[in-house]
Every structure is written in C-alpha cells, then in structure tokens.
Design a protein around this motif. Sequence first.
Motif, PDB file in Angstrom:
ATOM      1  N   ALA A 182      -7.056  -1.981  -5.884  1.00 15.86           N
ATOM      2  CA  ALA A 182      -7.421  -0.857  -6.755  1.00 15.86           C
ATOM      3  C   ALA A 182      -6.470   0.328  -6.572  1.00 15.86           C
ATOM      4  CB  ALA A 182      -8.856  -0.426  -6.458  1.00 15.86           C
ATOM      5  N   GLY A 183      -5.542   0.234  -5.613  1.00 12.03           N
ATOM      6  CA  GLY A 183      -4.536   1.292  -5.459  1.00 12.03           C
ATOM      7  C   GLY A 183      -4.934   2.410  -4.518  1.00 12.03           C
ATOM      8  N   ILE A 184      -5.772   2.110  -3.508  1.00  9.40           N
ATOM      9  CA  ILE A 184      -6.223   3.176  -2.601  1.00  9.40           C
ATOM     10  C   ILE A 184      -5.060   3.818  -1.835  1.00  9.40           C
ATOM     11  CG2 ILE A 184      -6.767   1.627  -0.628  1.00  9.40           C
ATOM     12  CD1 ILE A 184      -9.168   3.500  -0.078  1.00  9.40           C
ATOM     13  N   VAL A 185      -4.046   3.026  -1.499  1.00  6.18           N
ATOM     14  CA  VAL A 185      -2.925   3.570  -0.717  1.00  6.18           C
ATOM     15  C   VAL A 185      -2.107   4.536  -1.586  1.00  6.18           C
ATOM     16  CG1 VAL A 185      -0.776   2.987   0.483  1.00  6.18           C
ATOM     17  CG2 VAL A 185      -2.860   1.646   0.905  1.00  6.18           C
ATOM     18  N   ASP A 186      -1.887   4.176  -2.853  1.00  7.50           N
ATOM     19  CA  ASP A 186      -1.164   5.050  -3.781  1.00  7.50           C
ATOM     20  C   ASP A 186      -1.926   6.382  -3.929  1.00  7.50           C
ATOM     21  OD1 ASP A 186       0.505   2.624  -5.588  1.00  7.50           O
ATOM     22  OD2 ASP A 186      -1.222   2.113  -4.378  1.00  7.50           O
ATOM     23  N   TYR A 187      -3.242   6.273  -4.087  1.00  3.92           N
ATOM     24  CA  TYR A 187      -4.095   7.452  -4.292  1.00  3.92           C
ATOM     25  C   TYR A 187      -4.044   8.382  -3.080  1.00  3.92           C
ATOM     26  CZ  TYR A 187      -8.222   9.922  -6.126  1.00  3.92           C
ATOM     27  OH  TYR A 187      -9.084  10.864  -6.625  1.00  3.92           O
ATOM     28  N   PHE A 188      -4.245   7.815  -1.868  1.00  7.05           N
ATOM     29  CA  PHE A 188      -4.218   8.618  -0.637  1.00  7.05           C
ATOM     30  C   PHE A 188      -2.829   9.245  -0.439  1.00  7.05           C
ATOM     31  CE2 PHE A 188      -7.876   7.847   2.475  1.00  7.05           C
ATOM     32  CZ  PHE A 188      -8.784   7.520   1.479  1.00  7.05           C
ATOM     33  N   SER A 189      -1.788   8.456  -0.699  1.00  8.60           N
ATOM     34  CA  SER A 189      -0.424   8.933  -0.449  1.00  8.60           C
ATOM     35  C   SER A 189      -0.095  10.121  -1.336  1.00  8.60           C
ATOM     36  CB  SER A 189       0.594   7.812  -0.658  1.00  8.60           C
ATOM     37  OG  SER A 189       0.265   6.752   0.214  1.00  8.60           O
ATOM     38  N   LYS A 190      -0.564  10.084  -2.585  1.00 11.64           N
ATOM     39  CA  LYS A 190      -0.333  11.218  -3.498  1.00 11.64           C
ATOM     40  C   LYS A 190      -0.946  12.498  -2.950  1.00 11.64           C
ATOM     41  CE  LYS A 190       0.245   9.331  -8.049  1.00 11.64           C
ATOM     42  NZ  LYS A 190      -0.659   8.511  -8.817  1.00 11.64           N
TER      43      LYS A 190
ATOM     44  N   THR B 299       0.881  -0.483  -0.940  1.00  7.45           N
ATOM     45  CA  THR B 299       0.587   0.059  -2.261  1.00  7.45           C
ATOM     46  C   THR B 299       0.023  -1.062  -3.141  1.00  7.45           C
ATOM     47  OG1 THR B 299       2.779  -0.544  -3.011  1.00  7.45           O
ATOM     48  CG2 THR B 299       2.503   1.714  -2.177  1.00  7.45           C
ATOM     49  N   LYS B 300      -0.488  -0.653  -4.300  1.00  6.42           N
ATOM     50  CA  LYS B 300      -1.043  -1.620  -5.253  1.00  6.42           C
ATOM     51  C   LYS B 300       0.015  -2.676  -5.617  1.00  6.42           C
ATOM     52  CE  LYS B 300      -3.273  -1.752  -9.715  1.00  6.42           C
ATOM     53  NZ  LYS B 300      -3.989  -1.026 -10.731  1.00  6.42           N
ATOM     54  N   ASN B 301       1.246  -2.214  -5.845  1.00  8.07           N
ATOM     55  CA  ASN B 301       2.327  -3.145  -6.200  1.00  8.07           C
ATOM     56  C   ASN B 301       2.612  -4.134  -5.092  1.00  8.07           C
ATOM     57  OD1 ASN B 301       3.097  -2.805  -8.742  1.00  8.07           O
ATOM     58  ND2 ASN B 301       4.609  -1.200  -8.321  1.00  8.07           N
ATOM     59  N   ALA B 302       2.738  -3.618  -3.854  1.00  7.11           N
ATOM     60  CA  ALA B 302       3.048  -4.505  -2.719  1.00  7.11           C
ATOM     61  C   ALA B 302       1.885  -5.471  -2.465  1.00  7.11           C
ATOM     62  CB  ALA B 302       3.362  -3.680  -1.472  1.00  7.11           C
TER      63      ALA B 302
ATOM     64  N   ASN C 154       6.207  -1.807   8.353  1.00  5.24           N
ATOM     65  CA  ASN C 154       6.391  -0.408   7.956  1.00  5.24           C
ATOM     66  C   ASN C 154       7.415  -0.236   6.833  1.00  5.24           C
ATOM     67  OD1 ASN C 154       8.845  -0.738   9.124  1.00  5.24           O
ATOM     68  ND2 ASN C 154       8.510   0.661  10.824  1.00  5.24           N
ATOM     69  N   GLY C 155       7.620  -1.269   6.044  1.00  2.00           N
ATOM     70  CA  GLY C 155       8.560  -1.176   4.924  1.00  2.00           C
ATOM     71  C   GLY C 155       9.983  -1.548   5.315  1.00  2.00           C
ATOM     72  N   LYS C 156      10.286  -1.397   6.600  1.00  2.00           N
ATOM     73  CA  LYS C 156      11.640  -1.730   7.077  1.00  2.00           C
ATOM     74  C   LYS C 156      11.592  -2.806   8.138  1.00  2.00           C
ATOM     75  CE  LYS C 156      13.286   3.051   6.762  1.00  2.00           C
ATOM     76  NZ  LYS C 156      11.991   3.766   6.846  1.00  2.00           N
TER      77      LYS C 156
ATOM     78  N   ASN D 286       8.892  -3.255   0.162  1.00  2.00           N
ATOM     79  CA  ASN D 286       8.555  -2.004   0.860  1.00  2.00           C
ATOM     80  C   ASN D 286       7.100  -2.074   1.326  1.00  2.00           C
ATOM     81  OD1 ASN D 286       8.814   0.526   1.941  1.00  2.00           O
ATOM     82  ND2 ASN D 286       8.398   1.573   0.002  1.00  2.00           N
ATOM     83  N   PHE D 287       6.806  -3.135   2.054  1.00  2.00           N
ATOM     84  CA  PHE D 287       5.426  -3.431   2.432  1.00  2.00           C
ATOM     85  C   PHE D 287       5.038  -2.699   3.715  1.00  2.00           C
ATOM     86  CE2 PHE D 287       1.851  -5.614   4.151  1.00  2.00           C
ATOM     87  CZ  PHE D 287       1.156  -6.088   3.050  1.00  2.00           C
ATOM     88  N   HIS D 288       3.981  -1.884   3.628  1.00  2.00           N
ATOM     89  CA  HIS D 288       3.410  -1.205   4.800  1.00  2.00           C
ATOM     90  C   HIS D 288       2.026  -1.811   5.050  1.00  2.00           C
ATOM     91  CE1 HIS D 288       6.088   2.479   5.014  1.00  2.00           C
ATOM     92  NE2 HIS D 288       6.478   1.878   3.897  1.00  2.00           N
TER      93      HIS D 288
END
Length: 408
Positions: free
Chosen positions: A71-79, A88-91, A195-197, A253-255
């Motif tokens: 549902a995109g909770i990580v995108d929402y919190f990050s904003k 993120t929702k995409n990852a 952590n994306g890297k 870019n997966f966290h």
Amino acid sequence: MLVIGSGGREHAIAWKIRQSKLVEKVFVAPGNGGTAEFNIPIKVDDVKALSEFAKENHCFTIVGPEAPLAAGIVDYFSKLSLPIFGPTKNAAMLETSKSFAKEFMKSHDIPTAKFGVFEDSQKAIEYSHTLDGKVAVKADGLAAGKGVFVCSSISEAEEAIKSILDKKAFGEAGKKVVVEERLDGTECSLMTICNGKNALAFGSAKDHKRAFDNDEGPNTGGMGAFSPTDDLDSKTTEEIMRRITLPTVRAANFHGFLFIGLMLTKNGPRVLEFNARLGDPETQAILPRLKSDFPAALLAMESNSNVELEWSSDYSCTVVMCSQGYPQTPETGDKISGIQRANRFDGVTVFHSGTQKRGEEYFTNGGRVLGVNGIGKSLPEAVEKAYSGVAMIRWNGEHHRKDIGRVA
Ligand code: AMP
C-alpha cells in the motif's frame, strides 16, 4: 520503536527489540495477545493513523507483513521524514507481482527459471509445451500462497493456466500468468537485511508448509521452522549474495528485509521467489539465535555503517500450534492453558500469533495460534525442547505437526 503487524513474526521482533539497550519503548500495531502490553489499536493498513502515531511518539518503524508495504507505507512515511525500515511500494513489487519480479531478474541477469508471461491462455499453453513437460504455473499477484501450481504433467499445466486466466480462480491476482520451467534441486531460503547499496545475510531457516506430517495436506502459512539449515554453506551463501542479493538490492534500491526463496540446482542457485519482508514462522526460529542488538544493527545498516551480526552456535526450532479447522475454517474463542508454564521451561519461548488476552487469560483468535520455540546445542535437542513446550499447552481442538525439524 513501532512494529506493524499482528503475527508471531511481529511478536518475535518486539521480543527481540525489547532486549536492546537503545530502545526506550516498544509499540505494536495492532499486535496480539502476546504483545498486549505494547499494543496500539491501529490496523496495519491505516497508514495515516500509523504515521501520526509514529510522529507523536518519535518512533523508528519496522513493517512486518506485505500488505502495508504494497500500500506504500514506506513512501508515505518517507515523505513525512519519519524513519521506517522497509521497501518502497515499487521495490515491494518484487513480491507483489511475480511477472514484475521475473522481468526484473531477466533484465538484471539474476539466475531464475526460464519463463513467459501471458494474458491469453492459448499462448500460455503453447509456451508450456516448449518446457519438456516440466512446468510451474503461477498467478501474477498476491494469492495467499495458493496461486502456484508445480505441475507433474502437461495436462495439469493446461488446467492450471485455464483456471487462472479463464475461470479467474484468483480474480485480479490472476490477470496474468507466469509459466516457467520446473526446477529440480534442494529448496531453501535466505533472509537478508538491505540498505539499497549493500546487504547482509540474516540467517537461514527451513519452514514446513504443508498442514500435516510427512508434508501431506494443504499448504498453509507455515507449520514450523528450524534454523540454521545445512543446505546453505558459506560458499553457497557467498555466491547467492554476489550473484543474486546485491544486484537485486542495487537495481531495485531495496531497503528492508529481502527474503529469497531458492532452488539449489546442479547448475547453481536459482531464485524461485522474493518476499519483501521477513518470513513467518522463519523469523520465530532465527531471532532467538541472534546475539547482536537487533535495532542497533538495523540503524547501522540504514546509515551504511559496517555491520557484523553475532549468532549463537545453538540450534533453534519453532513448532506452530493451530486451532481446529486450520487452514480451511479455523475455530476461535477457545481458552488456552499452559502458556506461562511453557515459558518458564528453560530454553523455551512462546510466541503468539492468533491469540487474544482477556484479563489474565489467553484465547484463540486465528488459525495459527502460537509458535513454540526451543533452543538446544543440536537440532534434535532444539526440537525436543520445542515439543516439551508444546506438550504443556492445551485448548479444544488444538493441532500441530509432530515432525518439525525431524524431516528435511
Ligand atoms: P513461489 O511462491 O513462487 O515460491 O512458489 C511456491 C512453491 O512452489 C515454492 O516454494 C516451490 O516449492 C514451488 N516452486 C515454485 N516455482 C518452482 C519452480 N520453477 N520449480 C520447482 N518448484 C517451484
């Protein structure tokens, strides 16, 4: 810290976090009977209310299940600049769409079974005929673990394709179908922290998916797990990290926690599936072996510092106790006895999933009710401990597998 979810995985995470010197307070949303003293009554998909709570209480948030990630909770919190550990929702589409995951692997040269993606059943059937009778058919979207058919004949594959695409057995989740080569080998899984890297291997575990002993009966969310497994030696783990985990984490870019389901074939490891979160019950077997400070490791990982995890040399086994009728129609509301007694037994920890606390008593409140963990110097000792705990706990209609950790 705020832990989102209500299963055994989230109880195990909250239990581990409480051992950290860094953490002042733990909250679980919405939690279960085992986390009653930390629960806050917010549902996992109420992203706005969760963010308001996290802001007010200065929380670092960990997400357990896939639904809020999708549902995109990580995108929402990050904003809102609220710290949260997850993709993120995409990852998270690496889990939520099998066709996305397969195309992603193909374009980044990550080893997986050869495949095709189809919306038309006739084309899907034609492709299945090119796979030498070794076919796996999968509904594209989330289908509660039921959308995968490992076929033993072409006619089975045709039937699976038609049921997904034409008969719409999984609704929208079956709008597309993935038809792939059926792989032979040893199945195993590896959890990683990313952590994306960079990524860190986070223990191996084997779960038992079928409802009954000797791997019979319907598939379930998981009837138990043990850790570590012997399938993943350090050389194989290194190969998986280099050829699979790191390219995936960097390209997406997966966290967060990336759980990789693998088939170890004679040509090397191949990805069967990705999950964008920790496994359940695997987490209930892995976390009791972790000696390092868990939140400290996650924070260090997020700031890209060097992290080394320290593990106990002990073995760990978790047996899931279920309510009558699970997995089809679980009964709830039965009074559970013996939890405190089992918890007092040396080397035993009881994690709650579907329970509710009323006063000082616990009642069943779901299909998978408890995960009883045992720790021992050897796998048989860990298994023995877990079953000693199980033997102390009772309710009407309770059932569990008798062979967790006793069969490969
Ligand atoms: P998945 O949800 O894609 O991991 O599939 C669920 C289960 O089906 C896996 O845990 C495997 O046991 C089996 N499976 C999936 N894909 C394949 C494949 N290509 N070959 C053999 N078995 C598979």
